[in-house]
Scaffold this motif. Structure first.
Motif, PDB file in Angstrom:
ATOM      1  N   MET A 200       0.833  -1.194   0.000  1.00 12.04           N
ATOM      2  CA  MET A 200       0.000   0.000   0.000  1.00 12.04           C
ATOM      3  C   MET A 200       0.870   1.247   0.000  1.00 12.04           C
ATOM      4  SD  MET A 200      -1.104   2.619   2.120  1.00 12.04           S
ATOM      5  CE  MET A 200      -0.777   2.023   3.751  1.00 12.04           C
ATOM      6  N   VAL A 201       0.487   2.252  -0.789  1.00 13.95           N
ATOM      7  CA  VAL A 201       1.161   3.550  -0.776  1.00 13.95           C
ATOM      8  C   VAL A 201       0.112   4.639  -0.612  1.00 13.95           C
ATOM      9  CG1 VAL A 201       3.109   2.790  -2.193  1.00 13.95           C
ATOM     10  CG2 VAL A 201       1.107   3.779  -3.294  1.00 13.95           C
ATOM     11  N   PRO A 202       0.426   5.700   0.131  1.00 18.69           N
ATOM     12  CA  PRO A 202      -0.496   6.824   0.231  1.00 18.69           C
ATOM     13  C   PRO A 202      -0.596   7.571  -1.100  1.00 18.69           C
ATOM     14  CG  PRO A 202       1.084   6.820   2.050  1.00 18.69           C
ATOM     15  CD  PRO A 202       1.586   5.853   1.021  1.00 18.69           C
ATOM     16  N   MET A 203      -1.794   8.027  -1.419  1.00 16.26           N
ATOM     17  CA  MET A 203      -2.015   8.833  -2.614  1.00 16.26           C
ATOM     18  C   MET A 203      -1.816  10.303  -2.272  1.00 16.26           C
ATOM     19  SD  MET A 203      -5.473   6.822  -3.855  1.00 16.26           S
ATOM     20  CE  MET A 203      -5.717   7.870  -5.309  1.00 16.26           C
ATOM     21  N   VAL A 204      -1.749  11.137  -3.293  1.00 20.56           N
ATOM     22  CA  VAL A 204      -1.641  12.581  -3.067  1.00 20.56           C
ATOM     23  C   VAL A 204      -3.014  13.251  -3.079  1.00 20.56           C
ATOM     24  CG1 VAL A 204       0.710  12.710  -3.968  1.00 20.56           C
ATOM     25  CG2 VAL A 204      -1.220  13.048  -5.517  1.00 20.56           C
ATOM     26  N   ASP A 205      -4.067  12.483  -3.296  1.00 19.14           N
ATOM     27  CA  ASP A 205      -5.428  13.023  -3.329  1.00 19.14           C
ATOM     28  C   ASP A 205      -6.370  11.982  -2.746  1.00 19.14           C
ATOM     29  OD1 ASP A 205      -7.553  14.717  -3.802  1.00 19.14           O
ATOM     30  OD2 ASP A 205      -6.988  15.150  -5.869  1.00 19.14           O
ATOM     31  N   ALA A 206      -7.653  12.326  -2.664  1.00 20.66           N
ATOM     32  CA  ALA A 206      -8.651  11.375  -2.200  1.00 20.66           C
ATOM     33  C   ALA A 206      -8.744  10.213  -3.197  1.00 20.66           C
ATOM     34  CB  ALA A 206     -10.001  12.077  -2.065  1.00 20.66           C
ATOM     35  N   PRO A 207      -9.095   8.993  -2.777  1.00 18.66           N
ATOM     36  CA  PRO A 207      -9.514   8.650  -1.411  1.00 18.66           C
ATOM     37  C   PRO A 207      -8.380   8.456  -0.409  1.00 18.66           C
ATOM     38  CG  PRO A 207      -9.633   6.726  -2.817  1.00 18.66           C
ATOM     39  CD  PRO A 207      -9.269   7.870  -3.710  1.00 18.66           C
ATOM     40  N   GLY A 208      -7.141   8.259  -0.878  1.00 17.30           N
ATOM     41  CA  GLY A 208      -6.015   8.236   0.043  1.00 17.30           C
ATOM     42  C   GLY A 208      -5.093   7.041  -0.062  1.00 17.30           C
ATOM     43  N   ILE A 209      -5.620   5.845  -0.386  1.00 15.55           N
ATOM     44  CA  ILE A 209      -4.809   4.626  -0.387  1.00 15.55           C
ATOM     45  C   ILE A 209      -4.831   3.983  -1.770  1.00 15.55           C
ATOM     46  CG2 ILE A 209      -4.786   2.213   0.418  1.00 15.55           C
ATOM     47  CD1 ILE A 209      -5.608   3.211   3.155  1.00 15.55           C
ATOM     48  N   ALA A 210      -3.656   3.570  -2.246  1.00 17.16           N
ATOM     49  CA  ALA A 210      -3.536   2.750  -3.454  1.00 17.16           C
ATOM     50  C   ALA A 210      -2.840   1.454  -3.057  1.00 17.16           C
ATOM     51  CB  ALA A 210      -2.746   3.479  -4.536  1.00 17.16           C
ATOM     52  N   ALA A 211      -3.430   0.327  -3.443  1.00 12.35           N
ATOM     53  CA  ALA A 211      -2.896  -0.978  -3.044  1.00 12.35           C
ATOM     54  C   ALA A 211      -2.686  -1.856  -4.269  1.00 12.35           C
ATOM     55  CB  ALA A 211      -3.841  -1.665  -2.062  1.00 12.35           C
ATOM     56  N   VAL A 212      -1.616  -2.647  -4.227  1.00 10.68           N
ATOM     57  CA  VAL A 212      -1.335  -3.608  -5.291  1.00 10.68           C
ATOM     58  C   VAL A 212      -1.068  -4.969  -4.666  1.00 10.68           C
ATOM     59  CG1 VAL A 212      -0.404  -1.936  -6.945  1.00 10.68           C
ATOM     60  CG2 VAL A 212       1.130  -3.031  -5.311  1.00 10.68           C
ATOM     61  N   THR A 213      -1.343  -6.014  -5.442  1.00  9.94           N
ATOM     62  CA  THR A 213      -1.036  -7.375  -5.020  1.00  9.94           C
ATOM     63  C   THR A 213       0.411  -7.684  -5.358  1.00  9.94           C
ATOM     64  OG1 THR A 213      -3.318  -8.051  -5.424  1.00  9.94           O
ATOM     65  CG2 THR A 213      -1.657  -9.792  -5.317  1.00  9.94           C
ATOM     66  N   PRO A 237      -9.539 -10.328  -7.732  1.00  7.79           N
ATOM     67  CA  PRO A 237     -10.300  -9.654  -8.781  1.00  7.79           C
ATOM     68  C   PRO A 237      -9.479  -8.631  -9.546  1.00  7.79           C
ATOM     69  CG  PRO A 237     -11.472  -9.671  -6.678  1.00  7.79           C
ATOM     70  CD  PRO A 237     -10.075 -10.112  -6.415  1.00  7.79           C
ATOM     71  N   SER A 238      -8.558  -7.982  -8.885  1.00  6.79           N
ATOM     72  CA  SER A 238      -7.757  -6.953  -9.533  1.00  6.79           C
ATOM     73  C   SER A 238      -6.470  -6.804  -8.753  1.00  6.79           C
ATOM     74  CB  SER A 238      -8.505  -5.613  -9.569  1.00  6.79           C
ATOM     75  OG  SER A 238      -7.647  -4.579 -10.001  1.00  6.79           O
ATOM     76  N   SER A 239      -5.367  -6.538  -9.468  1.00  6.29           N
ATOM     77  CA  SER A 239      -4.098  -6.373  -8.772  1.00  6.29           C
ATOM     78  C   SER A 239      -3.913  -4.959  -8.243  1.00  6.29           C
ATOM     79  CB  SER A 239      -2.942  -6.716  -9.710  1.00  6.29           C
ATOM     80  OG  SER A 239      -2.902  -5.793 -10.782  1.00  6.29           O
ATOM     81  N   PHE A 240      -4.874  -4.056  -8.499  1.00  2.00           N
ATOM     82  CA  PHE A 240      -4.741  -2.662  -8.086  1.00  2.00           C
ATOM     83  C   PHE A 240      -6.099  -2.151  -7.620  1.00  2.00           C
ATOM     84  CE2 PHE A 240      -5.197   1.861  -9.119  1.00  2.00           C
ATOM     85  CZ  PHE A 240      -4.152   2.396  -8.401  1.00  2.00           C
ATOM     86  N   ALA A 241      -6.095  -1.404  -6.517  1.00  2.00           N
ATOM     87  CA  ALA A 241      -7.332  -0.821  -6.015  1.00  2.00           C
ATOM     88  C   ALA A 241      -7.011   0.432  -5.221  1.00  2.00           C
ATOM     89  CB  ALA A 241      -8.093  -1.821  -5.138  1.00  2.00           C
ATOM     90  N   THR A 242      -7.985   1.337  -5.138  1.00  2.00           N
ATOM     91  CA  THR A 242      -7.840   2.532  -4.319  1.00  2.00           C
ATOM     92  C   THR A 242      -9.011   2.623  -3.361  1.00  2.00           C
ATOM     93  OG1 THR A 242      -9.002   3.953  -5.908  1.00  2.00           O
ATOM     94  CG2 THR A 242      -6.608   3.775  -6.135  1.00  2.00           C
ATOM     95  N   GLY A 243      -8.794   3.314  -2.237  1.00  2.00           N
ATOM     96  CA  GLY A 243      -9.862   3.477  -1.268  1.00  2.00           C
ATOM     97  C   GLY A 243      -9.401   4.290  -0.080  1.00  2.00           C
ATOM     98  N   ARG A 244     -10.288   4.411   0.882  1.00  2.00           N
ATOM     99  CA  ARG A 244      -9.957   5.150   2.098  1.00  2.00           C
ATOM    100  C   ARG A 244      -9.340   4.239   3.150  1.00  2.00           C
ATOM    101  NH1 ARG A 244     -12.343   5.888   6.987  1.00  2.00           N
ATOM    102  NH2 ARG A 244     -11.651   7.743   8.128  1.00  2.00           N
ATOM    103  N   ALA A 245      -9.620   2.930   3.057  1.00  2.00           N
ATOM    104  CA  ALA A 245      -9.111   1.999   4.064  1.00  2.00           C
ATOM    105  C   ALA A 245      -8.732   0.684   3.409  1.00  2.00           C
ATOM    106  CB  ALA A 245     -10.151   1.759   5.154  1.00  2.00           C
ATOM    107  N   MET A 246      -7.734   0.005   4.002  1.00  2.00           N
ATOM    108  CA  MET A 246      -7.349  -1.338   3.591  1.00  2.00           C
ATOM    109  C   MET A 246      -7.306  -2.216   4.824  1.00  2.00           C
ATOM    110  SD  MET A 246      -3.942  -2.719   1.557  1.00  2.00           S
ATOM    111  CE  MET A 246      -2.883  -3.014   2.981  1.00  2.00           C
ATOM    112  N   GLN A 247      -8.054  -3.330   4.791  1.00  2.00           N
ATOM    113  CA  GLN A 247      -8.088  -4.265   5.902  1.00  2.00           C
ATOM    114  C   GLN A 247      -7.527  -5.609   5.444  1.00  2.00           C
ATOM    115  OE1 GLN A 247     -11.920  -4.065   8.244  1.00  2.00           O
ATOM    116  NE2 GLN A 247     -12.566  -2.932   6.428  1.00  2.00           N
TER     117      GLN A 247
END
Length: 283
Positions: A200-213, A237-247
């Motif tokens: 996971m890396v922080p984004m520079v804009d909303a929603p805030g989180i970018a995650a990769v497998t 389902p996808s190797s990349f996703a963005t969101g406000r939270a990652m669990q």
């Protein structure tokens, strides 16, 4: 402006002449401790002894938390601005941000001069040249970004990973907002390309989180590209996703924030956007 420069195991950085006034210079360990960073608490109290803006609890109780949209300048307006320039690694910056976040002093301006490879510097587009990075950190303008933290109240500067505590594939589930990033059971024999966790890396804009497998084990941290065989029942389902939270949940997870591992394995972890934005100096 009151300017603190924290050299975290970086005594070779000595030229701060681009700043017109003397700087407050502190030499700290590579990853400063809470005791090392007490100077931040003292400086913040000197500059803003009473914060007149809503507290974190008051913000959280609001029916519509507007602050979770595009990152914004801090609402605090002290008579004297406080800027903290961190010279060091992403781990050093994480330690500083964690201390400021826990003390609720995220209104302070943050400059960063990376020493060595830095995901945070790449995320924010900071200069690769050290002299240019110093000049920007001292004199540049603040351009806020979301601040990402974990459920242990550790701030993420550049990146975080969720992997198996032992070497091998990840057994468990990773969800970004309502998107299933990973649902997987590790193979008995680790494959060359498999499902080794999430980065996971922080984004520079909303929603805030970018995650990769991660389809290779650390230190590769290579995001998935294309299709590769996986056991029946696995869901990617996808190797990349963005969101406000990652669990993430699963047996024996290793959590690393900016390369620093937690001391013990966990069965679950949450990364999410903090209610205050990071007032970072960047282009």
């Amino acid at each position: 402006m009151r300017l603190l420069v924290l050299r975290c195991d970086a005594p070779h950085i000595t030229d701060f002449s681009s700043y017109p006034s003397p700087v407050e210079l502190y030499d700290l360990p590579a990853i400063p401790s809470r005791k090392d960073l007490k100077v931040l608490d003292d400086a913040a109290f000197d500059v803003l002894p009473h914060d007149p803006t809503p507290s974190l609890d008051e913000i959280a109780k609001q029916p519509d938390v507007e602050h979770l949209g595009a990152p914004k300048p801090a609402p605090q307006r002290p008579e004297t601005r406080l800027r903290i320039v961190v010279i060091g690694t992403d781990a050093a910056l994480s330690a500083v941000l964690t201390r400021l976040m826990r003390a609720d002093n995220m209104w302070a301006e943050i400059g960063f001069v990376p020493i060595g490879p830095s995901t945070a510097a790449k995320n924010w587009g900071l200069p690769a040249d050290t002299a240019q990075a110093v000049c920007l950190a001292l004199l540049g303008a603040v351009n806020p970004v979301p601040l990402i933290r974990d459920d242990a109240a550790v701030a993420v500067a550049g990146s975080a990973t969720v992997t198996s505590w032992e070497s091998g594939e990840l057994t468990g589930e990773v969800i970004v907002d309502d998107h299933v990033q990973i649902r997987h059971e590790a193979a008995k024999k680790p494959p060359r390309r498999g499902i080794y966790g999430a980065r996971m890396v922080p984004m520079v804009d909303a929603p805030g989180i970018a995650a990769v497998t991660m389809d290779t084990p650390l230190p590769g941290e290579v995001p998935s590209r294309g299709v590769f065989p996986r056991p029946s029942g696995s869901v990617v389902p996808s190797s990349f996703a963005t969101g406000r939270a990652m669990q993430a949940g699963g047996p024996g997870l290793r959590i690393r924030v900016d390369g620093v591992s937690r001391k013990r394995p966990v069965d679950r972890v949450t990364f999410y956007r903090h209610l205050r934005d990071l007032q970072i100096v960047r282009p």
